[in-house]
Design an enzyme around this catalytic site. Structure first.
Site, short mmCIF file in Angstrom:
data_model
loop_
_atom_site.label_atom_id
_atom_site.label_comp_id
_atom_site.label_asym_id
_atom_site.label_seq_id
_atom_site.Cartn_x
_atom_site.Cartn_y
_atom_site.Cartn_z
N TRP A 185 0.71 -1.25 -0.11
CA TRP A 185 -0.17 -0.07 -0.06
C TRP A 185 0.87 1.37 0.10
CZ3 TRP A 185 -0.09 4.03 3.76
CH2 TRP A 185 -1.25 5.00 3.40
N GLU A 226 -3.26 -3.03 -2.15
CA GLU A 226 -4.26 -2.50 -1.50
C GLU A 226 -4.52 -1.07 -2.28
OE1 GLU A 226 -5.53 -1.24 3.24
OE2 GLU A 226 -3.31 -1.85 2.55
N LYS A 228 -6.93 2.66 -1.95
CA LYS A 228 -7.58 3.67 -0.83
C LYS A 228 -8.41 4.76 -1.49
CE LYS A 228 -6.50 5.88 3.59
NZ LYS A 228 -5.39 6.05 4.49
N ASP A 259 -9.71 -3.18 2.04
CA ASP A 259 -9.76 -2.58 3.51
C ASP A 259 -11.11 -1.94 3.70
OD1 ASP A 259 -9.45 -0.43 5.60
OD2 ASP A 259 -7.32 -1.01 5.74
N HIS A 262 -11.20 1.85 3.32
CA HIS A 262 -10.67 2.52 2.26
C HIS A 262 -11.64 2.91 1.10
CE1 HIS A 262 -6.25 1.46 3.04
NE2 HIS A 262 -6.81 2.01 4.14
N HIS A 286 -8.70 -6.40 5.26
CA HIS A 286 -8.39 -5.56 6.56
C HIS A 286 -9.56 -5.29 7.19
CE1 HIS A 286 -4.06 -4.00 5.29
NE2 HIS A 286 -4.10 -5.62 5.55
N ASP A 294 -11.70 6.71 6.81
CA ASP A 294 -10.66 5.83 7.37
C ASP A 294 -10.27 6.09 8.96
OD1 ASP A 294 -9.24 3.48 6.94
OD2 ASP A 294 -7.55 4.39 6.09
N ASP A 296 -9.97 3.80 11.23
CA ASP A 296 -9.32 2.76 11.96
C ASP A 296 -9.83 2.56 13.26
OD1 ASP A 296 -8.17 1.55 9.55
OD2 ASP A 296 -6.69 3.09 9.93
N ASP A 326 -6.95 -4.08 10.85
CA ASP A 326 -6.11 -2.94 10.59
C ASP A 326 -6.84 -1.69 11.45
OD1 ASP A 326 -4.58 -1.04 10.19
OD2 ASP A 326 -5.12 -0.97 7.88
#
Length: 418
Positions: A185, A226, A228, A259, A262, A286, A294, A296, A326
């Protein structure tokens, strides 16, 4: 308490059997599904290369809860504590900045021996390792570009870093007898209006081609890319977008990483799994929790986490989907964050495994959507918690919220002393 749990389990087992579900079969399958915990929850994504350095690449860890791990020994001890409170198989996902060296090592010069301590630990714990190049928080990523940088020398630095990481990842797999999934990423992008969106993507494609040019043993190493949507400082243009990474993974037949944070807030990755699996050999997930962006946050047992687990189970993707976590939250106890998020991910998998999938698919194929909806809703009130408690008991981890008192003791004895 053990007797009560076992009695509840016996009743739950019969209730599920009445719905055509073999609970023991579900638990056997659950015992084969590892979740890859992420090391960076324990130290707020600082790593050991320059632990006081500024985070870049659209990454922020907010909060000042005491006890952040300051070195590999502390981080491994914290991970040990978290893993001891989580049932079932686990893996650990490392970033390149978690190397161990007495002298500074340039990122394009890292080697397997810099991670020997992690491999020794993983072997003792009986867990596999996954890996990530760290293409952020570095002087050569300061202007927001790495593998798509227009300066060939900077681009070469990051290409060589990723190549070094592939060798480390393959070494993990060889040493531990379980393939390491290495996820690429990059934070490359622009904050404001962007005129040339094509050339950076050409450079990124060429750079990843260069990185992957050496064929490695798939029994030891798996490549993934990955995407985003955006990041802080890259709000207007992200080079490695979803379309770029999906196209790259399909055309090169490598794993695609999805993810949960993302994408646009109205998008969910659970719906993307079956679509992507038609075209790519593997997926890396993820599992995270975005809040407006994002961010997390710690994974909850919410609708999307459950939907992700159901997609894996309903489509029988056990051998093609790799589950990783993640998230990072410095505002709460970091070990508790690991335990909450990982246990929730495993709870979602258990609930998915306790669905009468074949019966539901039959109702759907027959057009009996009334019975399909009724059955799905009935599933929500079946005693899956009793099955979870029994599984925790079998794995000798705390049942219910009893794990929290263990974390509190560890915090008082260890974390507050740092």
């Amino acid at each position: 308490m053990t007797r009560t749990i076992e009695e509840a389990y016996a009743l739950a087992k019969q209730r599920f059997a009445d719905h055509g579900v073999d609970v023991e079969k579900a638990l056997t399958r659950l015992d084969s599904l590892p979740v890859s915990m992420h090391c960076w929850q324990g130290d707020d994504v600082r790593g050991f290369e320059n632990p006081q350095g500024e985070l870049t690449g659209g990454i922020q860890a907010t909060g000042h809860h005491p006890g952040r791990a300051r070195n590999a020994q502390e981080l491994r001890a914290d991970i040990d504590k978290a893993m001891s409170l989580i049932p079932g198989p686990k893996r650990l996902n490392l970033h390149a900045i978690y190397l161990e060296s007495d002298v500074p090592v340039a990122r394009d010069a890292i080697e397997p021996h810099h991670f020997a301590g992690w491999v020794d630990w993983a072997r003792q714990q009986g867990v596999g390792l996954d890996f990530n190049p760290t293409c952020f928080s570095h002087a050569k990523s300061a202007d927001g570009f790495t593998l798509a940088h227009q300066d060939p020398s900077i681009r070469r630095f990051w290409i060589d870093h990723c190549k070094a990481c592939r060798h480390i990842s393959a070494w993990f797999g060889e040493q531990l007898g379980s393939p390491s999934v290495m996820n690429i990423w990059v934070p490359d992008g622009m904050k404001d209006l962007t005129i040339d969106r094509y050339a950076p993507r050409q450079r990124l494609m060429s750079a990843i081609d260069d990185i992957l040019s050496e064929k490695l043993n798939s029994a030891h190493h798996i490549d993934a890319v990955e995407s985003k949507l955006f990041g802080i400082g890259a709000e207007s243009y992200t080079v490695g977008s979803n379309e770029f990474c999906l196209g790259y993974a399909v055309s090169r037949q490598i794993a695609l990483t999805l993810d949960a944070g993302h994408f646009h807030p109205t998008e969910v990755i659970s719906d993307k799994i079956s679509a992507a699996m038609l075209y790519v050999p593997r997926l890396l997930l993820h599992v995270s929790r975005p809040v407006r962006w994002d961010s997390d946050h710690v994974v909850l047992l919410d609708d999307e986490t459950q939907a992700i687990a159901c997609e894996i189970v309903r489509q029988q993707l056990f051998d093609r989907v790799h589950i990783g976590l993640d998230f990072f939250d410095a505002s709460i106890n970091r070990i508790a964050a690991w335990v909450i998020g990982t246990r929730n991910s495993k709870k979602a998998l258990l609930r998915a495994l306790l669905e009468p999938v074949d019966a539901l698919k039959k109702l759907e194929s027959e057009g009996d959507y009334t019975a399909r909806l009724a059955s799905l809703e009935e599933q929500k009130s079946l005693p899956w918690q009793a099955v979870w408690d029994q599984w925790c008991l079998r794995h000798d981890v705390p049942v219910g919220s009893a794990w929290l008192s263990d974390v509190r003791r560890y915090e008082q004895q260890i974390l507050t002393q740092r």
